[in-house]
Design an enzyme around this catalytic site. Structure first.
Site, PDB file in Angstrom:
ATOM      1  N   ARG A   1      42.228  59.742 -11.730  1.00  0.00           N
ATOM      2  CA  ARG A   1      43.586  60.229 -12.028  1.00  0.00           C
ATOM      3  C   ARG A   1      44.358  59.040 -12.565  1.00  0.00           C
ATOM      4  NH1 ARG A   1      47.607  64.026  -8.592  1.00  0.00           N
ATOM      5  NH2 ARG A   1      46.170  65.499  -9.568  1.00  0.00           N
TER       6      ARG A   1
ATOM      7  N   HIS B   1      44.697  68.282 -17.432  1.00  0.00           N
ATOM      8  CA  HIS B   1      44.342  68.492 -16.019  1.00  0.00           C
ATOM      9  C   HIS B   1      43.271  69.596 -15.956  1.00  0.00           C
ATOM     10  CE1 HIS B   1      44.511  68.160 -11.832  1.00  0.00           C
ATOM     11  NE2 HIS B   1      45.701  68.644 -11.546  1.00  0.00           N
TER      12      HIS B   1
ATOM     13  N   GLN C   1      42.353  71.622 -12.613  1.00  0.00           N
ATOM     14  CA  GLN C   1      43.341  72.601 -12.163  1.00  0.00           C
ATOM     15  C   GLN C   1      43.185  73.913 -12.939  1.00  0.00           C
ATOM     16  OE1 GLN C   1      45.874  72.344  -9.622  1.00  0.00           O
ATOM     17  NE2 GLN C   1      45.748  74.539  -9.997  1.00  0.00           N
TER      18      GLN C   1
ATOM     19  N   ASP D   1      55.198  74.672 -13.917  1.00  0.00           N
ATOM     20  CA  ASP D   1      54.862  73.343 -13.379  1.00  0.00           C
ATOM     21  C   ASP D   1      56.179  72.569 -13.319  1.00  0.00           C
ATOM     22  OD1 ASP D   1      53.588  70.954 -12.690  1.00  0.00           O
ATOM     23  OD2 ASP D   1      52.798  70.570 -14.703  1.00  0.00           O
TER      24      ASP D   1
ATOM     25  N   CYS E   1      50.697  75.098 -10.265  1.00  0.00           N
ATOM     26  CA  CYS E   1      49.631  74.157  -9.893  1.00  0.00           C
ATOM     27  C   CYS E   1      49.979  73.364  -8.646  1.00  0.00           C
ATOM     28  CB  CYS E   1      49.336  73.228 -11.061  1.00  0.00           C
ATOM     29  SG  CYS E   1      50.786  72.388 -11.706  1.00  0.00           S
TER      30      CYS E   1
ATOM     31  N   ARG F   1      40.612  74.847  -5.823  1.00  0.00           N
ATOM     32  CA  ARG F   1      40.312  73.500  -6.307  1.00  0.00           C
ATOM     33  C   ARG F   1      39.060  72.976  -5.611  1.00  0.00           C
ATOM     34  NH1 ARG F   1      44.303  70.282  -8.433  1.00  0.00           N
ATOM     35  NH2 ARG F   1      42.553  68.883  -8.851  1.00  0.00           N
TER      36      ARG F   1
HETATM   37  N1  NVA Z   1      52.417  67.984 -14.726  1.00  0.00           N
HETATM   38  C1  NVA Z   1      52.256  67.525 -13.364  1.00  0.00           C
HETATM   39  C2  NVA Z   1      51.064  68.153 -12.746  1.00  0.00           C
HETATM   40  C3  NVA Z   1      50.876  67.840 -11.286  1.00  0.00           C
HETATM   41  C4  NVA Z   1      49.628  68.457 -10.708  1.00  0.00           C
HETATM   42  C5  NVA Z   1      52.141  66.013 -13.359  1.00  0.00           C
HETATM   43  O1  NVA Z   1      51.431  65.458 -14.212  1.00  0.00           O
HETATM   44  O2  NVA Z   1      52.767  65.366 -12.505  1.00  0.00           O
HETATM   45  N1   CP Z   2      47.766  70.316  -8.483  1.00  0.00           N
HETATM   46  C1   CP Z   2      47.409  69.069  -8.180  1.00  0.00           C
HETATM   47  O1   CP Z   2      46.653  68.412  -8.902  1.00  0.00           O
HETATM   48  O2   CP Z   2      47.938  68.605  -7.007  1.00  0.00           O
HETATM   49  P1   CP Z   2      47.955  67.082  -6.557  1.00  0.00           P
HETATM   50  O3   CP Z   2      48.850  66.337  -7.502  1.00  0.00           O
HETATM   51  O4   CP Z   2      48.531  67.099  -5.148  1.00  0.00           O
HETATM   52  O5   CP Z   2      46.572  66.526  -6.580  1.00  0.00           O
END
Ligand code: NVA
Ligand code: CP
Length: 312
Positions: A103, A130, A133, A222, A262, A290
């Site tokens: 990540r 992502h 997800q 989101d 998500c 997930r």
């Molecule tokens: N768009 C959000 C998704 C979190 C799962 C982010 O990147 O923070």
């Molecule tokens: N939806 C998702 O990826 O959640 P987290 O940011 O908690 O991993």
């Protein structure tokens, strides 16, 4: 040759459907406590530059359930690209572990990890995509509706990493994707052009929430401010104020609409508390899935015989 999951471009339609099917089997087997130690003795390295609840816990739990182990590497542990180059980290990890999930802030870091590792790399969220997800979401919709083909998915909010992965999924899986986002917050134009060419007529982008959500089978949203954009939060709260899933938007959708997010969610911003907690909302089913889809991804990408044979 090793396979990576950096974006949904790395999977064919058939492979996505296979992963969903495998994940559903794994989910059913967890419920009857039937173990699948397909990755016994294998290790997953988990590189996280950003916070996480779902991604971290589901990858780690999934690896244990498959008989393997996982090592969480926090930002301060390896300092991706600062303490040493991403390529060197990838080469070192490849000598010890069997799989890497990452990540990252920059999508280029995931690409660089994949390019320089000899073990599979899975994108656990980058600033551009992502994929895990959206695969869990496709699984969730398949459980509820039998398939995603032909559905109308309406996304209300920022043209962000979630939207990019939804766009790629729409092109691969044959559903309509309608995005309502404020002007100036549209998704990456190159990704939009690629997807519109691959799936003519299936993609709509507008700044009108009601136009995008009319008759929709699925309402998705989101956060307005993604991780890494925190300094823009005040401005975004003003710009996105109208881009909310609320009772009026639900009433504008199909009567059997499925509400998705998500997570994490900011109740009262991109979605009202009333809607996220209503019976049409499937947010916990998405979060649960997930675990199962990522177990399927890991077993399949590792070439576990049992994961390959399903559907054969
Ligand atoms: N768009 C959000 C998704 C979190 C799962 C982010 O990147 O923070
Ligand atoms: N939806 C998702 O990826 O959640 P987290 O940011 O908690 O991993």
């Amino acid at each position: 040759m090793k396979r990576d999951l950096v974006t949904l471009r790395d999977l064919s339609r058939e492979e996505i459907l296979h992963l969903v099917s495998l994940a559903r089997r794994l989910k059913a087997d967890v419920r009857v406590r039937r173990p699948h130690p397909w990755l016994h003795g294998r290790t997953l390295a988990m590189i996280f530059e950003k916070p996480s609840l779902r991604t971290r816990v589901t990858f780690e739990t999934g690896m244990y359930q498959l008989g393997g182990g996982a090592i969480y590497l926090a930002p301060s542990d390896i300092q991706l690209g600062t303490r040493e180059p991403v390529a060197d980290i990838a080469a070192n990890l490849s000598r010890w572990v069997n799989l890497i999930v990452a990540r990252t802030f920059s999508h280029d870091s995931v690409v660089e990890l994949a390019r320089n590792s000899t073990v599979p790399v899975i994108n656990g969220l980058s600033d551009l995509y992502h994929p895990c997800q959206v695969l869990a979401d496709v699984m969730t919709l398949t459980e509820i509706r039998g398939a995603v083909y032909g559905l109308k998915v309406a996304f209300v909010g920022d043209g962000n990493n979630m939207v990019h992965s939804w766009l790629l999924a729409a092109a691969k899986l044959g559903f309509d994707f309608c995005l309502a986002c404020p002007k100036g917050y549209e998704p990456d134009p190159d990704i939009v052009a690629e997807v519109m060419a691959a799936a003519p007529g299936r993609i709509t982008i507008t700044d009108d929430v009601m136009e995008a959500t009319r008759g929709a089978d699925v309402l998705y949203t989101d956060v307005w401010t993604s991780m890494g954009q925190e300094e823009e939060a005040d401005r975004r709260r003003k710009v996105f104020a109208r881009y909310q899933i609320n009772a009026e938007v639900v009433a504008n959708a199909d009567k059997d609409v499925i509400v998705m997010h998500c997570l994490p969610a900011h109740r009262g911003e991109e979605i009202t508390a009333e809607v996220i907690d209503c019976p049409r909302s499937v947010i916990l089913q998405q979060a649960e899935n997930r675990l199962h889809i990522q177990k399927a991804i890991m077993a399949w990408i590792e070439g576990a015989e049992e994961a390959r044979l399903v559907n054969a």
